[in-house]
Enzyme design. Structure first.
Site, PDB file in Angstrom:
ATOM      1  CG  ASN A   1      -1.701   1.239   1.412  1.00  0.00           C
ATOM      2  OD1 ASN A   1      -1.809   2.039   0.493  1.00  0.00           O
ATOM      3  ND2 ASN A   1      -2.271   1.431   2.601  1.00  0.00           N
ATOM      4  CD1 TRP A   2       3.343   0.906  -2.896  1.00  0.00           C
ATOM      5  CD2 TRP A   2       3.548   2.118  -4.777  1.00  0.00           C
ATOM      6  NE1 TRP A   2       4.025   0.142  -3.822  1.00  0.00           N
ATOM      7  CE2 TRP A   2       4.163   0.861  -4.978  1.00  0.00           C
ATOM      8  CE3 TRP A   2       3.542   3.047  -5.817  1.00  0.00           C
ATOM      9  CZ2 TRP A   2       4.783   0.518  -6.184  1.00  0.00           C
ATOM     10  CZ3 TRP A   2       4.151   2.703  -7.022  1.00  0.00           C
ATOM     11  CH2 TRP A   2       4.771   1.449  -7.197  1.00  0.00           C
ATOM     12  CE  LYS A   3       0.217   3.533   4.793  1.00  0.00           C
ATOM     13  NZ  LYS A   3       0.038   3.700   6.199  1.00  0.00           N
TER      14      LYS A   3
ATOM     15  CG  HIS B   1      -5.868   1.712   5.275  1.00  0.00           C
ATOM     16  ND1 HIS B   1      -5.464   2.691   6.137  1.00  0.00           N
ATOM     17  CD2 HIS B   1      -4.797   0.898   5.083  1.00  0.00           C
ATOM     18  CE1 HIS B   1      -4.184   2.489   6.454  1.00  0.00           C
ATOM     19  NE2 HIS B   1      -3.757   1.406   5.821  1.00  0.00           N
TER      20      HIS B   1
ATOM     21  CD  GLU C   1      -3.020   5.519   6.788  1.00  0.00           C
ATOM     22  OE1 GLU C   1      -3.042   5.593   5.554  1.00  0.00           O
ATOM     23  OE2 GLU C   1      -2.041   5.086   7.430  1.00  0.00           O
TER      24      GLU C   1
ATOM     25  CD  GLU D   1      -3.531  -2.706   7.467  1.00  0.00           C
ATOM     26  OE1 GLU D   1      -2.422  -2.939   6.992  1.00  0.00           O
ATOM     27  OE2 GLU D   1      -4.157  -1.655   7.244  1.00  0.00           O
TER      28      GLU D   1
ATOM     29  N   GLY E   1       2.264   2.419  10.707  1.00  0.00           N
ATOM     30  CA  GLY E   1       3.165   3.552  10.534  1.00  0.00           C
ATOM     31  C   GLY E   1       3.890   3.971  11.799  1.00  0.00           C
TER      32      GLY E   1
ATOM     33  CB  SER F   1       5.231  -1.490  11.997  1.00  0.00           C
ATOM     34  OG  SER F   1       4.771  -0.170  12.236  1.00  0.00           O
TER      35      SER F   1
ATOM     36  N   GLY G   1       2.764  -1.102   4.326  1.00  0.00           N
ATOM     37  CA  GLY G   1       2.723   0.313   3.977  1.00  0.00           C
ATOM     38  C   GLY G   1       4.121   0.842   3.701  1.00  0.00           C
ATOM     39  N   GLY G   2       4.714   1.485   4.684  1.00  0.00           N
ATOM     40  CA  GLY G   2       6.014   2.151   4.518  1.00  0.00           C
ATOM     41  C   GLY G   2       7.066   1.289   3.843  1.00  0.00           C
TER      42      GLY G   2
HETATM   43  C1  PEP Z   1      -0.856   0.154   6.031  1.00  0.00           C
HETATM   44  O1  PEP Z   1      -0.960   1.313   5.717  1.00  0.00           O
HETATM   45  O2  PEP Z   1      -1.704  -0.663   5.660  1.00  0.00           O
HETATM   46  C2  PEP Z   1       0.285  -0.247   6.853  1.00  0.00           C
HETATM   47  C3  PEP Z   1       0.285  -1.422   7.358  1.00  0.00           C
HETATM   48  O3  PEP Z   1       1.288   0.693   7.000  1.00  0.00           O
HETATM   49  P1  PEP Z   1       2.738   0.427   7.657  1.00  0.00           P
HETATM   50  O4  PEP Z   1       3.264  -0.858   7.084  1.00  0.00           O
HETATM   51  O5  PEP Z   1       3.550   1.607   7.258  1.00  0.00           O
HETATM   52  O6  PEP Z   1       2.535   0.321   9.129  1.00  0.00           O
END
Ligand code: PEP
Length: 262
Positions: A14-16, A100, A102, A173, A179, A219, A240-241
């Site tokens: 997930n590049w956001k 998600h 967010e 999640e 994040g 994470s 994500g990141g």
């Molecule tokens: C996400 O946005 O779905 C996520 C898991 O982010 P991160 O890996 O950065 O915690």
């Protein structure tokens, strides 16, 4: 008794809201090259809307899938700024992240909204990745399962077992892990994934529940992927990141490959 086939690992990036077109091109090419055509893990790239067609062009003919990060529930109409599932299908998306945290926290994605989006994705033949998870406060108040069960019930209400089993991927999640660099431990993840699988068994039956893939997200990075993916009900990761770095993302896919081999 028929044996249940093992679940195929599934890793999604997930590049956001990250990636100009040159950056998206470079990252996609590096990931493709690094994975060298492996086909034992489902790998999905979810760039921002503006990069979907660029990334989709590069992925054409490869085993990787294109995914979107969100969608509207209607096919078309007066919804300024929104993107419909029909448009996502047209551009080559196979998957779409729905619910998600967010989106839930900042963009009004309530449980009923998420239910409508999930239904629309299924109607249009997109595979939803349905995200559920508790906040830190909810966890500390002992409400983790209550929250997750409520989110699952609301999102999947009235949807036939067979459709859920064939098309839906779940992602646990924990909001406190997204994040923050503070991932759930393998034990914490397995505890919730096991409860989700048990709930699914009650909702759609054992063999269907066994077929559903449950990703962990929060994470995930190369250093902790093995520990998380080694758990029996952790079938993949929503990253994500760490999905913005080709090397790191590839090493997470490699951890998933090891799971398959064990
Ligand atoms: C996400 O946005 O779905 C996520 C898991 O982010 P991160 O890996 O950065 O915690």
């Amino acid at each position: 008794m028929t044996a249940v086939p093992p679940r195929r690992p599934i890793i999604a990036g997930n590049w956001k809201m990250n990636g100009t077109l040159p950056e998206a091109r470079k990252l996609t090419q590096e990931i493709l090259q690094g994975l060298r055509g492996q086909t034992d893990v489902d790998v999905i790239l979810c760039p921002p809307f503006t990069a979907l067609s660029t990334v989709g062009e590069i992925l054409k003919g490869s085993p990787l899938f294109l995914g979107a990060q969100d969608m509207h529930w209607e096919s078309s109409g007066a919804f300024t700024g929104e993107i419909s599932p029909v448009m996502l299908k047209e551009i080559g998306c196979r998957f779409c992240i729905i619910g998600h945290s967010e989106r839930r926290a900042h963009f009004g994605d309530t449980d009923p909204v998420i239910h409508r989006k999930l239904l629309a994705a299924l109607e249009q033949g997109l595979n939803p990745i349905l995200c559920v998870g508790e906040t830190l406060q909810q966890r500390e108040n002992g409400k983790t399962w209550e929250i997750i069960e409520g989110q699952l019930k609301a999102a999947l209400e009235g949807i036939e077992s067979d459709r859920i089993a064939r098309l839906v991927t779940l992602a646990y999640e924990p909001v406190w892990a997204i994040g923050t660099g503070q991932n759930a431990t393998g034990t914490q993840a397995q505890e919730v994934h096991g409860s989700i699988r048990a709930w699914l068994t009650g909702r759609i039956g054992k063999s269907q529940a066994q077929a559903i893939r449950i990703q962990y997200g929060g994470s995930v990075k190369s250093e902790n992927a093995g520990e998380l993916l080694g758990r029996p009900d952790v079938d993949g990761a929503l990253v994500g990141g760490a999905s913005l770095n080709a090397k790191g993302f590839i090493s997470i896919v490699e951890s998933a490959l090891q799971k398959k081999e064990n």
